[in-house]
Write a protein that holds these residues in place. Sequence first.
Motif, short mmCIF file in Angstrom:
data_model
loop_
_atom_site.label_atom_id
_atom_site.label_comp_id
_atom_site.label_asym_id
_atom_site.label_seq_id
_atom_site.Cartn_x
_atom_site.Cartn_y
_atom_site.Cartn_z
N GLN A 55 8.13 -3.20 11.82
CA GLN A 55 8.32 -2.07 10.99
C GLN A 55 9.46 -1.86 10.33
O GLN A 55 9.47 -1.21 9.26
N LEU A 56 10.76 -2.12 10.68
CA LEU A 56 12.01 -2.11 9.91
C LEU A 56 11.73 -3.10 8.67
O LEU A 56 12.22 -2.41 7.48
N HIS A 57 11.09 -4.01 8.60
CA HIS A 57 10.94 -5.03 7.54
C HIS A 57 9.75 -4.26 6.65
O HIS A 57 9.85 -4.12 5.56
N ALA A 58 8.79 -3.64 7.46
CA ALA A 58 7.59 -2.87 6.62
C ALA A 58 7.93 -1.79 5.91
O ALA A 58 7.55 -1.76 4.71
N HIS A 59 9.29 -1.02 6.23
CA HIS A 59 9.60 0.21 5.42
C HIS A 59 10.35 -0.04 4.35
O HIS A 59 10.69 0.84 3.33
N LEU A 60 10.73 -1.58 3.99
CA LEU A 60 11.33 -1.92 2.69
C LEU A 60 10.24 -2.35 1.65
O LEU A 60 10.94 -2.73 0.63
N THR A 61 9.10 -2.37 1.98
CA THR A 61 8.02 -3.07 0.97
C THR A 61 6.79 -2.38 1.02
O THR A 61 6.45 -1.81 1.97
N TRP A 62 6.07 -2.51 -0.23
CA TRP A 62 4.73 -1.94 -0.12
C TRP A 62 3.71 -2.90 0.08
O TRP A 62 2.45 -2.66 0.04
N PHE A 63 4.13 -4.21 0.76
CA PHE A 63 3.27 -5.15 0.99
C PHE A 63 2.40 -4.62 2.23
O PHE A 63 1.01 -4.94 1.74
N PRO A 64 2.32 -4.00 3.09
CA PRO A 64 1.43 -3.67 4.21
C PRO A 64 0.38 -2.48 3.41
O PRO A 64 -0.62 -2.73 3.55
N GLN A 65 0.90 -1.73 2.53
CA GLN A 65 0.08 -0.75 2.12
C GLN A 65 -0.72 -1.29 1.02
O GLN A 65 -1.92 -1.09 0.92
N LEU A 66 -0.22 -2.37 0.40
CA LEU A 66 -1.05 -3.27 -0.89
C LEU A 66 -2.25 -3.86 -0.02
O LEU A 66 -3.31 -3.89 -0.45
N ILE A 67 -2.02 -4.62 1.11
CA ILE A 67 -3.13 -5.15 1.75
C ILE A 67 -3.88 -4.32 2.36
O ILE A 67 -5.11 -4.60 2.29
N ALA A 68 -3.51 -3.37 3.06
CA ALA A 68 -4.24 -2.43 3.66
C ALA A 68 -5.13 -1.76 2.85
O ALA A 68 -6.42 -1.36 3.15
N GLY A 69 -4.36 -1.31 1.69
CA GLY A 69 -5.21 -0.61 0.50
C GLY A 69 -6.48 -1.43 0.04
O GLY A 69 -7.50 -1.24 -0.29
N THR A 70 -6.17 -2.77 0.01
CA THR A 70 -7.29 -3.84 -0.49
C THR A 70 -8.45 -3.77 0.44
O THR A 70 -9.69 -3.88 0.21
N VAL A 71 -7.93 -3.99 1.82
CA VAL A 71 -9.09 -3.81 2.89
C VAL A 71 -10.03 -2.70 2.74
O VAL A 71 -11.26 -2.86 2.77
N ARG A 72 -9.44 -1.48 2.56
CA ARG A 72 -9.98 -0.39 2.41
C ARG A 72 -10.91 -0.27 1.12
O ARG A 72 -12.02 0.02 1.17
N LEU A 73 -10.37 -0.50 0.08
CA LEU A 73 -11.16 -0.52 -1.27
C LEU A 73 -12.16 -1.32 -1.40
O LEU A 73 -13.22 -1.18 -1.77
N LEU A 74 -12.20 -2.79 -0.97
CA LEU A 74 -13.10 -3.85 -0.83
C LEU A 74 -13.97 -3.78 0.12
O LEU A 74 -15.14 -4.38 -0.03
N ASN A 75 -13.68 -2.98 1.23
CA ASN A 75 -14.31 -2.92 2.54
C ASN A 75 -14.54 -4.29 3.02
O ASN A 75 -15.59 -4.65 3.54
N LEU A 76 -13.34 -5.18 2.89
CA LEU A 76 -13.50 -6.57 3.73
C LEU A 76 -12.77 -6.31 4.97
O LEU A 76 -11.83 -5.94 5.06
N PRO A 77 -13.25 -7.69 5.78
CA PRO A 77 -12.35 -7.54 6.85
C PRO A 77 -10.85 -8.18 6.61
O PRO A 77 -10.75 -8.68 5.53
N LEU A 78 -9.73 -7.91 7.40
CA LEU A 78 -8.65 -8.44 7.00
C LEU A 78 -8.40 -10.01 6.80
O LEU A 78 -7.89 -10.21 5.99
#
Length: 502
Positions: A55-78
């Motif tokens: 989480q310390l890494h994740a707080h410095l980047t939008w990478f988790p939100q970008l990929i998680a958002g793509t999962v929700r948007l496309l309704n695809l498995p991770l």
Amino acid sequence: MKTGRNEILGLLGLAAAAFAIHGYHPYSEDAETYLPGILRALHPNLFPVGAEYFQLHAHLTWFPQLIAGTVRLLNLPLPWTLLLWQVASFFLFLFACWKLMCAVFPERRACWAGVALVAALFTMPVAGTALYLMDPFLNPRNIIAFALVFAVLKVLERKYVQATLFIAIGGSIHPLMSAFAATFCVLMVVLDRWPAWKATWRREDVAAGAQPRDLVAPAVLLFQPIEGLFNAPDHAYDQVALVHRYQYLTRWTWYELLGAVAPLFIFWAFSAIGRARKMRKFELLSRGMVIYGAIYLVVGLVVSIPRRLEVFALVQPMRSLQLLYVLMLLFGGGLLGEYVLRNKPWRWLVLFAPLVSGMAWAQCELFPASAHMEMPWVQPRNPWAQAFVWVKENTPQDAVFALDPYYMSIPGEDEQGFRAIAERSQLADGLKDGGVVQMFPDIGESWLAQMKAQTGIDHFRIQDIERLKAQYGASWVVLRQRDPAGLGCPYRNDVVMVCRIP
């Protein structure tokens, strides 16, 4: 030079070829640090213990939100989303390289040769930095690679607002690599504008009676001690430094040092070629890379030698070499295409056939116990990964696991990440979590304690394993084939077993 449909199809083909050549290992190496952040964004109940290590890494980047958002948007498995982004990052990077080459070289064959050489060498090690040009798993570096190349292109075209936009895009995903590209872009602006600025200053000096200018800025604060930066005990930091030697230039081998110094001479030769052939952009970029590489080489030496400055090594200055290597291969390939390969198909075959075969073989050797391409629809071949999949499917979400702290370096494990595959909490490991400790040393004390508590776990008696439960809440262990009396082990294969702590 315009990019038409044929060029787009060619670049798509190169991206697919690069994917096949270099393999795909979505849960390996640094994916152990980045994927849990995505999983936590999708499922907040995961990882109740040890989340600080990603989480310390994740707080410095939008990478988790970008990929998680793509999962929700496309309704695809991770797993399918990761595959989609990996292929897209390959194509976007090659497309950016193509556009840059078209701006530098007049001949189309030179552009194709440069881009093809980069695609063939995606997993080429970048000196001693522990980096590839592009990784065989999705991570923030892969996603922003295209933006950093486009930033260089836009500076070359003097479109500074667009260049800044691309740097900002990269910075939101991977701040460190974007900072290196920003440094080079600023340097390019200075080199490009310097003749005009110099002429202007001379005219002003003459008009003002050649009064001296005070251009000296105080730099003393740069080297002042940073109080509180390292609150962890020295031995925790030293333990991490031993494993992550790539951050200290003085600990590199001679051939790794050669990989840092030799490109400077190569770019110096490139600049001479560009000057002789009146290729202004080629000369400008090459000259800029000589200065850029030299600056970071000096910085890397400075932060590696004195103990007082060693703390600055956490910014990993030698990872600036990744951008340098990309341009070196692009330009080297371009010169080969224009003056050697030309329109002779057999010459292209003689160059690329052994190169591609060698890179594919090297990747298979790096992951000997895993499939070359670990696709979402195929069950893992690696016995460690098989055990981790069983953990995901058969243990509660709040389970806490203990493993050998250096399990990722065990022969045959192929650096498959436990958290990334099993989606369960684990006590601190020595490799990937250690890298986080180097960036965020405040957690060093607890990391070192958990490391020591798990060291030698494959030879623990039942009392030692029960102590892990009492001290750190571990409820399960993953062990190599040895069954301590008193443990229930509902899963085992030829290499490892998963056991419940009573």
